[in-house]
Scaffold this motif. Structure first.
Motif, PDB file in Angstrom:
ATOM      1  N   LEU A 142       0.836  -1.207   0.000  1.00 39.54           N
ATOM      2  CA  LEU A 142       0.000   0.000   0.000  1.00 39.54           C
ATOM      3  C   LEU A 142       0.869   1.256   0.000  1.00 39.54           C
ATOM      4  CD1 LEU A 142      -2.581  -1.012   2.756  1.00 39.54           C
ATOM      5  CD2 LEU A 142      -2.975  -0.996   0.277  1.00 39.54           C
ATOM      6  N   HIS A 144       1.692   5.098   1.243  1.00 40.43           N
ATOM      7  CA  HIS A 144       1.590   5.555   2.632  1.00 40.43           C
ATOM      8  C   HIS A 144       0.252   6.199   2.967  1.00 40.43           C
ATOM      9  CE1 HIS A 144       3.016   9.358   0.756  1.00 40.43           C
ATOM     10  NE2 HIS A 144       2.311   9.913   1.693  1.00 40.43           N
ATOM     11  N   TRP A 145      -0.389   6.812   1.968  1.00 37.84           N
ATOM     12  CA  TRP A 145      -1.669   7.449   2.296  1.00 37.84           C
ATOM     13  C   TRP A 145      -2.754   6.424   2.603  1.00 37.84           C
ATOM     14  CZ3 TRP A 145       0.966   8.534  -2.313  1.00 37.84           C
ATOM     15  CH2 TRP A 145       0.501   7.882  -3.465  1.00 37.84           C
ATOM     16  N   GLU A 146      -2.540   5.179   2.156  1.00 37.43           N
ATOM     17  CA  GLU A 146      -3.453   4.106   2.564  1.00 37.43           C
ATOM     18  C   GLU A 146      -3.038   3.570   3.931  1.00 37.43           C
ATOM     19  OE1 GLU A 146      -6.044   3.275   0.868  1.00 37.43           O
ATOM     20  OE2 GLU A 146      -5.657   4.147  -1.109  1.00 37.43           O
ATOM     21  N   LEU A 147      -1.721   3.429   4.102  1.00 41.44           N
ATOM     22  CA  LEU A 147      -1.214   2.874   5.367  1.00 41.44           C
ATOM     23  C   LEU A 147      -1.613   3.724   6.566  1.00 41.44           C
ATOM     24  CD1 LEU A 147       2.366   1.871   4.144  1.00 41.44           C
ATOM     25  CD2 LEU A 147       0.537   0.296   4.843  1.00 41.44           C
ATOM     26  N   LYS A 149      -4.156   5.450   6.977  1.00 41.09           N
ATOM     27  CA  LYS A 149      -5.577   5.235   7.306  1.00 41.09           C
ATOM     28  C   LYS A 149      -5.756   3.896   7.978  1.00 41.09           C
ATOM     29  CE  LYS A 149      -8.032   8.043   3.924  1.00 41.09           C
ATOM     30  NZ  LYS A 149      -8.414   7.996   2.498  1.00 41.09           N
ATOM     31  N   LYS A 150      -5.100   2.891   7.388  1.00 41.98           N
ATOM     32  CA  LYS A 150      -5.227   1.527   7.906  1.00 41.98           C
ATOM     33  C   LYS A 150      -4.821   1.456   9.377  1.00 41.98           C
ATOM     34  CE  LYS A 150      -3.437  -3.151   7.051  1.00 41.98           C
ATOM     35  NZ  LYS A 150      -2.544  -3.949   6.183  1.00 41.98           N
ATOM     36  N   ARG A 276       0.125  13.525  -3.445  1.00 43.56           N
ATOM     37  CA  ARG A 276      -0.798  12.929  -2.483  1.00 43.56           C
ATOM     38  C   ARG A 276      -0.098  12.706  -1.148  1.00 43.56           C
ATOM     39  NH1 ARG A 276      -4.493   8.172  -4.586  1.00 43.56           N
ATOM     40  NH2 ARG A 276      -5.484   8.787  -2.625  1.00 43.56           N
ATOM     41  N   GLY A 277      -0.940  12.553  -0.142  1.00 48.03           N
ATOM     42  CA  GLY A 277      -0.422  12.176   1.165  1.00 48.03           C
ATOM     43  C   GLY A 277       0.620  13.141   1.690  1.00 48.03           C
ATOM     44  N   GLN A 347       5.114   3.744  -3.755  1.00 50.52           N
ATOM     45  CA  GLN A 347       4.878   4.716  -4.832  1.00 50.52           C
ATOM     46  C   GLN A 347       5.815   4.462  -6.001  1.00 50.52           C
ATOM     47  OE1 GLN A 347       4.321   8.978  -3.625  1.00 50.52           O
ATOM     48  NE2 GLN A 347       5.197   8.274  -1.688  1.00 50.52           N
ATOM     49  N   GLU A 400       6.164   2.908   3.881  1.00 48.52           N
ATOM     50  CA  GLU A 400       5.990   2.099   2.674  1.00 48.52           C
ATOM     51  C   GLU A 400       7.002   0.957   2.608  1.00 48.52           C
ATOM     52  OE1 GLU A 400       5.701   4.306  -0.963  1.00 48.52           O
ATOM     53  OE2 GLU A 400       4.192   5.686  -0.151  1.00 48.52           O
ATOM     54  N   GLN A 403       6.570  -2.028   5.359  1.00 51.61           N
ATOM     55  CA  GLN A 403       5.269  -2.650   5.607  1.00 51.61           C
ATOM     56  C   GLN A 403       5.362  -4.161   5.401  1.00 51.61           C
ATOM     57  OE1 GLN A 403       2.222  -1.954   2.425  1.00 51.61           O
ATOM     58  NE2 GLN A 403       3.786  -0.581   1.574  1.00 51.61           N
TER      59      GLN A 403
END
Length: 423
Positions: A142, A144-147, A149-150, A276-277, A347, A400, A403
């Motif tokens: 994922l 980082h902008w997903e991480l 949130k997760k 992003r992020g 990314q 990132e 993970q």
RNA sequence: AGAGAGUUGGGUGAGUGGCUGAAACCAACAGUUUGCUAAACUGUCGUACGGGUUAUACUGUACCGGGGGUUCGAAUCCCCCACUCUCUGCCA
């Protein structure tokens, strides 16, 4: 700001340098600098001569008055009136030449160091070295902008509510990671001989001019109109300006300061894809190192700072590369800049996390930052600075690159600061 | 935020219209003296921009927080601005 004297004495070299930066009207501009300087000097010489005469006359009048010779005094006074008008005219000419000269000099960027490669854009930067293995991430990696949130460690939506886009809220382990990085960076700098300072994060106009953000970059800074103060875009501004109008002793060099501050950037017009992020923010944290050196040692210091920053990245176990910026991509005030980029594995991009620059005398000239050498003459010092480091993209790549199925592993060096091993 | 006081060379600090680029003291630097250190004594000791010189020497102008004004002449008088301090108010 370039020195007129230097332009005069090394005209071809300066011209060549500015062309390396792809400055189109370099020749015209430099010619104009010299012409204005000539005008400035000639008008001053004339004015000084007349002023000298006027000063003599004033003294004579004083003596005559004392002796009670009023008639003679009045006669001399008439001559004085004539002089006064001529002086005023020359004075205006002189002042105008000076103002125009200064305005013109403000538009000229620093002359690149000889080692700086020619080039127009980031494409032409020279990759000096690449270090570390690029991690191979499992399926389902994922960005980082997903991480964030997760794992609920950074909240952009909350930031929007409080301030706006680009003002993240760090929560829980996310906030602790910030604090750990800041402390780690400061401790490392201390160990490397830097003195820690905590400067103001709002600065006045003079400070903006001192380091070269003004004139020209005012659109990139937040400005408190009521008090005429700028929010700093980098700690470089307040820390370097500590030495504005300062005459240091040669034995005090090099001066090495480090400071942590939040940084504020309006980033007007630079939003779009790839931001992003954490990649681009209005407010972010950064530890900055600043050096003031003897001119003979500034490039040694630049290399030192570069390896210092690389040491940080190695300890954080991040793959990175070092770029030497080309003439076209370098900042306005810099003579040579290294950029450090870390690889962000989800990314699949290189992210700039540090910029280390030598400004030679460009800032020092504006700052009037000089040192007194062994020959007792004062001369301009060299200034340098570097990010060591800027946090957001470091955080992005740590998240990132590290993970895994069981969470995000934290670099070993941070664990004592964090109090936990993974997120 | 209101009232008052202030801002002079690296530091302390004198100076209220011409003899003040600026006393005195301290610091710094050089020299003398001294077995060493210290002390004493003597001297030097602001910055910027010009002219001049191969470079010195020499020399002109400007600068006493910043800008403007009065005057033949301003650190000194007047106006505006910035900053600092004190008291009052407010407050982490």
């Amino acid at each position: 700001m370039l020195l007129v004297q230097h332009i005069r004495d090394h005209y071809d070299q300066v011209l060549l340098g500015l062309k390396k930066r792809n400055l189109v009207h370099a020749d015209t501009a430099l010619q104009q600098v010299l012409a204005l300087d000539e005008l400035r000097k000639s008008s001053q010489t004339q004015r000084d001569q007349l002023q000298a005469e006027a000063n003599t006359i004033s003294k004579e009048i004083g003596i005559l008055m004392k002796e009670g010779k009023t008639v003679e005094a009045t006669a001399v006074r008439d001559r004085s009136a004539v002089l006064k008008n001529q002086i005023k005219e020359l004075e205006e000419q002189h002042e105008q030449a000076e103002v125009e000269l200064k305005a013109l000099l403000y538009t000229l960027p620093n002359v690149p160091y000889e080692a700086v490669p020619a080039g127009k854009s980031a494409e032409d930067n020279e990759i000096v070295l690449t270090h570390g293995e690029i991690p191979i991430l499992p399926e389902g990696k994922l960005p980082h902008w997903e991480l964030i949130k997760k794992y609920d460690i950074i909240d952009f939506d909350l930031g929007v509510k409080i301030a706006g886009a680009g003002f993240p809220v760090y929560k829980g382990k996310g906030a602790r990671l910030q604090r750990a990085l800041i402390n780690f960076f400061l401790d490392q700098a201390l160990a490397a001989g830097y003195m820690e300072v905590q400067p103001p994060i709002l600065v006045n106009e003079d400070s903006g001019y001192g380091t070269g953000q003004l004139p020209d970059k005012e659109g990139q800074m937040y400005y408190a109109t009521e008090d005429k103060l700028y929010l700093i875009p980098t700690a470089e501004v307040p820390i370097t300006n500590l030495y504005r109008d300062v005459l240091v002793n040669v034995s005090d060099l090099p001066i090495k300061n480090v400071g942590y501050t939040p940084c504020f950037r309006r980033e007007a017009g630079s939003w779009g894809a790839h931001v992003r992020g954490l990649n681009r923010l209005h407010q972010f944290d950064k530890v900055e190192v600043v050096q003031i050196t003897h001119p003979d040692h500034s490039y040694e210091a630049l290399e030192q700072m570069s390896s210092y920053v690389q040491g940080l990245l190695q300890q954080l176990e991040l793959p990175y590369r070092v770029l030497r910026l080309c003439g076209g991509d370098m900042g306005f005030t810099s003579a040579m800049t290294y950029d450090m980029e870390v690889y962000s594995a989800a990314q699949e991009r290189w992210l700039e996390v540090s910029s280390v620059s030598n400004f030679e005398t460009y800032q020092a000239n504006r700052l009037k930052l000089r040192f007194k050498g062994e020959d007792k003459k004062s001369q301009l010092a060299h200034t340098l600075n570097g990010s060591a480091l800027a946090l957001p993209r470091i955080v992005a790549s740590i998240l990132e690159n590290n993970q895994g199925p069981d969470g995000i592993r934290m670099p070993k060096v941070l664990q004592p600061y964090l109090g936990f091993e993974s997120i």
